[in-house]
Scaffold this motif. Structure first.
Motif, PDB file in Angstrom:
ATOM      1  N   ASP A  73     -23.648  -6.287  27.752  1.00  0.00           N
ATOM      2  CA  ASP A  73     -24.984  -6.023  28.326  1.00  0.00           C
ATOM      3  C   ASP A  73     -25.714  -7.324  28.084  1.00  0.00           C
ATOM      4  OD1 ASP A  73     -24.638  -3.579  29.727  1.00  0.00           O
ATOM      5  OD2 ASP A  73     -26.290  -2.649  27.869  1.00  0.00           O
ATOM      6  N   VAL A  74     -25.693  -8.012  26.865  1.00  0.00           N
ATOM      7  CA  VAL A  74     -26.597  -9.135  26.419  1.00  0.00           C
ATOM      8  C   VAL A  74     -25.927 -10.195  27.203  1.00  0.00           C
ATOM      9  CG1 VAL A  74     -26.626 -10.680  24.627  1.00  0.00           C
ATOM     10  CG2 VAL A  74     -27.064  -8.155  23.956  1.00  0.00           C
ATOM     11  N   GLU A  75     -24.562 -10.460  27.436  1.00  0.00           N
ATOM     12  CA  GLU A  75     -24.075 -11.430  28.129  1.00  0.00           C
ATOM     13  C   GLU A  75     -24.419 -11.409  29.606  1.00  0.00           C
ATOM     14  OE1 GLU A  75     -22.311 -15.040  28.639  1.00  0.00           O
ATOM     15  OE2 GLU A  75     -23.149 -14.028  26.964  1.00  0.00           O
ATOM     16  N   THR A  76     -24.406 -10.067  30.175  1.00  0.00           N
ATOM     17  CA  THR A  76     -24.794 -10.111  31.597  1.00  0.00           C
ATOM     18  C   THR A  76     -26.213 -10.507  31.752  1.00  0.00           C
ATOM     19  OG1 THR A  76     -23.299  -8.155  32.031  1.00  0.00           O
ATOM     20  CG2 THR A  76     -25.291  -8.384  33.436  1.00  0.00           C
TER      21      THR A  76
ATOM     22  N   ASP B 268     -18.461 -15.362  36.690  1.00  0.00           N
ATOM     23  CA  ASP B 268     -19.173 -14.996  35.721  1.00  0.00           C
ATOM     24  C   ASP B 268     -18.896 -13.529  34.969  1.00  0.00           C
ATOM     25  OD1 ASP B 268     -21.231 -16.838  36.488  1.00  0.00           O
ATOM     26  OD2 ASP B 268     -21.976 -15.599  38.320  1.00  0.00           O
ATOM     27  N   ASP B 269     -18.207 -12.507  35.679  1.00  0.00           N
ATOM     28  CA  ASP B 269     -17.591 -11.457  35.257  1.00  0.00           C
ATOM     29  C   ASP B 269     -16.792 -11.576  34.145  1.00  0.00           C
ATOM     30  OD1 ASP B 269     -19.423  -9.520  36.559  1.00  0.00           O
ATOM     31  OD2 ASP B 269     -18.114  -9.404  38.087  1.00  0.00           O
ATOM     32  N   ARG B 270     -15.893 -12.640  34.662  1.00  0.00           N
ATOM     33  CA  ARG B 270     -14.733 -12.985  33.611  1.00  0.00           C
ATOM     34  C   ARG B 270     -15.253 -13.555  32.113  1.00  0.00           C
ATOM     35  NH1 ARG B 270     -10.759 -17.346  35.772  1.00  0.00           N
ATOM     36  NH2 ARG B 270     -12.703 -18.321  35.749  1.00  0.00           N
ATOM     37  N   ALA B 271     -16.431 -14.438  32.357  1.00  0.00           N
ATOM     38  CA  ALA B 271     -17.194 -15.272  31.156  1.00  0.00           C
ATOM     39  C   ALA B 271     -17.662 -13.788  30.358  1.00  0.00           C
ATOM     40  CB  ALA B 271     -18.045 -16.182  31.434  1.00  0.00           C
ATOM     41  N   ILE B 272     -18.038 -12.873  30.959  1.00  0.00           N
ATOM     42  CA  ILE B 272     -18.906 -11.960  30.454  1.00  0.00           C
ATOM     43  C   ILE B 272     -17.903 -11.019  29.541  1.00  0.00           C
ATOM     44  CG2 ILE B 272     -20.211  -9.739  30.810  1.00  0.00           C
ATOM     45  CD1 ILE B 272     -21.669 -11.007  33.227  1.00  0.00           C
ATOM     46  N   LEU B 273     -17.087 -10.675  30.179  1.00  0.00           N
ATOM     47  CA  LEU B 273     -15.707  -9.868  29.259  1.00  0.00           C
ATOM     48  C   LEU B 273     -15.268 -10.777  28.228  1.00  0.00           C
ATOM     49  CD1 LEU B 273     -14.239  -8.096  32.642  1.00  0.00           C
ATOM     50  CD2 LEU B 273     -15.533  -7.098  30.678  1.00  0.00           C
ATOM     51  N   ALA B 274     -14.856 -11.956  28.462  1.00  0.00           N
ATOM     52  CA  ALA B 274     -14.435 -12.757  27.434  1.00  0.00           C
ATOM     53  C   ALA B 274     -15.510 -13.109  26.282  1.00  0.00           C
ATOM     54  CB  ALA B 274     -14.141 -14.159  27.982  1.00  0.00           C
ATOM     55  N   CYS B 275     -16.678 -13.104  26.505  1.00  0.00           N
ATOM     56  CA  CYS B 275     -17.545 -13.016  25.596  1.00  0.00           C
ATOM     57  C   CYS B 275     -17.699 -11.697  24.775  1.00  0.00           C
ATOM     58  CB  CYS B 275     -19.023 -13.668  26.009  1.00  0.00           C
ATOM     59  SG  CYS B 275     -20.208 -13.615  24.820  1.00  0.00           S
ATOM     60  N   ALA B 276     -17.600 -10.777  25.448  1.00  0.00           N
ATOM     61  CA  ALA B 276     -17.701  -9.334  24.733  1.00  0.00           C
ATOM     62  C   ALA B 276     -16.492  -9.201  23.917  1.00  0.00           C
ATOM     63  CB  ALA B 276     -18.114  -8.426  25.854  1.00  0.00           C
ATOM     64  N   THR B 277     -15.431  -9.477  24.499  1.00  0.00           N
ATOM     65  CA  THR B 277     -14.127  -9.252  23.676  1.00  0.00           C
ATOM     66  C   THR B 277     -14.284 -10.337  22.531  1.00  0.00           C
ATOM     67  OG1 THR B 277     -12.820  -9.039  25.646  1.00  0.00           O
ATOM     68  CG2 THR B 277     -11.594  -9.927  23.987  1.00  0.00           C
ATOM     69  N   ARG B 278     -14.548 -11.371  22.419  1.00  0.00           N
ATOM     70  CA  ARG B 278     -14.745 -12.079  21.109  1.00  0.00           C
ATOM     71  C   ARG B 278     -15.741 -11.414  20.272  1.00  0.00           C
ATOM     72  NH1 ARG B 278     -15.056 -16.331  25.101  1.00  0.00           N
ATOM     73  NH2 ARG B 278     -17.199 -16.585  24.914  1.00  0.00           N
TER      74      ARG B 278
END
Length: 134
Positions: free
Chosen positions: A70-73, A39-49
């Protein structure tokens, strides 16, 4: 001894009945779950995009990146309170629903509650020392 890969993923801890209001003042309740490394990896990937799309640097301290985290979390961790433990369903149907229904402060408060819940279930919160690893 069983291999870690053979262990079936169990139910993630849920903080039940987290109450909040949307921008209209309507009260809602959801559960917040503990996030995994995936989940953390997906959150960081989304925020990076999101940061890159807005021509910002994807790093902590950059407001666009931090807000996207925050939004993705919240999107990843908010669970429908009525869904069963063995089949948790998302509370929000999309990230846009979060952005359209909640302001930055409400999002931040919910993420802060999830962070506290996550920390309560962290091994570092349980007096971990090097003895088990010696």
């Amino acid at each position: 001894m069983a291999k870690f890969a053979s262990i079936e993923k169990g139910t993630l801890a849920r903080k039940r009945g987290v109450v909040f209001t949307d921008l209209s003042g309507q009260e809602w309740a959801c559960d917040l779950r503990v996030l995994s490394g995936s989940d953390d990896r997906a959150i960081l990937a989304c925020a990076t995009r999101e940061a890159v799309a807005q021509k910002r640097e994807p790093k902590r301290g950059e407001p666009i990146f931090d807000f996207a985290i925050d939004v993705e979390t919240l999107f990843q961790s908010a669970i429908d309170s009525e869904s069963p433990d063995n089949a948790p369903a998302p509370f929000f149907k999309s990230r846009d629903q979060i952005l359209d229904s909640l302001d930055r402060d409400r999002i931040h408060v919910l993420v802060a509650q999830q962070t506290v819940w996550q920390d309560e279930h962290s091994p570092l919160q349980h007096d971990m020392n090097d003895a088990p690893f010696a």
